[in-house]
Design a protein around this motif. Structure first.
Motif, PDB file in Angstrom:
ATOM      1  N   CYS A  20       0.864  -1.173  -0.114  1.00 45.29           N
ATOM      2  CA  CYS A  20      -0.062   0.138   0.110  1.00 45.29           C
ATOM      3  C   CYS A  20       0.826   1.329   0.038  1.00 45.29           C
ATOM      4  N   LYS A  21       0.504   2.307  -0.951  1.00 47.85           N
ATOM      5  CA  LYS A  21       1.256   3.554  -1.108  1.00 47.85           C
ATOM      6  C   LYS A  21       0.366   4.577  -0.253  1.00 47.85           C
ATOM      7  N   HIS A  22      -0.849   4.575   0.307  1.00 46.07           N
ATOM      8  CA  HIS A  22      -1.456   5.490   0.995  1.00 46.07           C
ATOM      9  C   HIS A  22      -1.962   6.425   0.224  1.00 46.07           C
ATOM     10  N   ALA A  23      -2.262   5.988  -0.957  1.00 48.57           N
ATOM     11  CA  ALA A  23      -2.903   7.029  -1.953  1.00 48.57           C
ATOM     12  C   ALA A  23      -4.250   7.125  -1.504  1.00 48.57           C
ATOM     13  N   ALA A  24      -4.973   6.592  -0.879  1.00 49.12           N
ATOM     14  CA  ALA A  24      -6.453   6.902  -0.303  1.00 49.12           C
ATOM     15  C   ALA A  24      -7.234   6.685  -1.160  1.00 49.12           C
ATOM     16  N   CYS A  59      -6.840   1.320  -7.206  1.00 43.17           N
ATOM     17  CA  CYS A  59      -5.879   1.231  -6.331  1.00 43.17           C
ATOM     18  C   CYS A  59      -4.456   1.240  -7.365  1.00 43.17           C
ATOM     19  N   PRO A  60      -3.457   2.121  -7.099  1.00 40.55           N
ATOM     20  CA  PRO A  60      -2.461   2.512  -7.792  1.00 40.55           C
ATOM     21  C   PRO A  60      -1.266   1.356  -7.538  1.00 40.55           C
ATOM     22  N   SER A  61      -1.496   0.827  -6.441  1.00 47.89           N
ATOM     23  CA  SER A  61      -0.099   0.101  -5.951  1.00 47.89           C
ATOM     24  C   SER A  61      -0.290  -1.335  -6.016  1.00 47.89           C
ATOM     25  N   ALA A  63      -1.999  -2.891  -3.984  1.00 50.77           N
ATOM     26  CA  ALA A  63      -2.241  -3.567  -2.662  1.00 50.77           C
ATOM     27  C   ALA A  63      -3.619  -4.203  -2.529  1.00 50.77           C
ATOM     28  N   LEU A  64      -4.494  -3.478  -3.074  1.00 50.13           N
ATOM     29  CA  LEU A  64      -5.942  -4.273  -3.086  1.00 50.13           C
ATOM     30  C   LEU A  64      -6.140  -4.983  -4.218  1.00 50.13           C
TER      31      LEU A  64
END
Ligand code: SF4
Length: 72
Positions: A20-24, A59-61, A63-64
């Motif tokens: 996760c890159k915490h892009a929210a 989700c850009p990373s 992570a999801l």
């Protein structure tokens, strides 16, 4: 390997905190499903499955991830 799966009726979503890159994008896109104050913080049944799939796709990373999609 820290990927965890959150099961719903139509879709299961998994999340890896190390990626996760915490892009929210998730919490902004669907705050009823992705709520960092709730436990568990991902509740796939708290929103339309189509919206869950769409927001996970944003989700850009990576992570999801959608692990299971049993819609119609
Ligand atoms: S959209 Fe993806 S990268 Fe951004 S906070 Fe949510 S899980 Fe993390």
């Amino acid at each position: 390997m820290s990927r965890k799966t959150y099961a719903g009726t139509d879709v299961d979503v998994s999340f890896d905190a190390e990626v996760c890159k915490h892009a929210a994008e998730c919490v902004r896109g669907l705050p009823t499903v992705f709520d960092t104050k709730a436990r568990p913080w991902i509740q796939p049944d708290n929103g339309p499955a189509a919206d869950v799939v769409e927001v996970v796709g944003r989700c850009p990373s990576g992570a999801l991830r959608i692990e299971r999609d049993a819609r119609g």
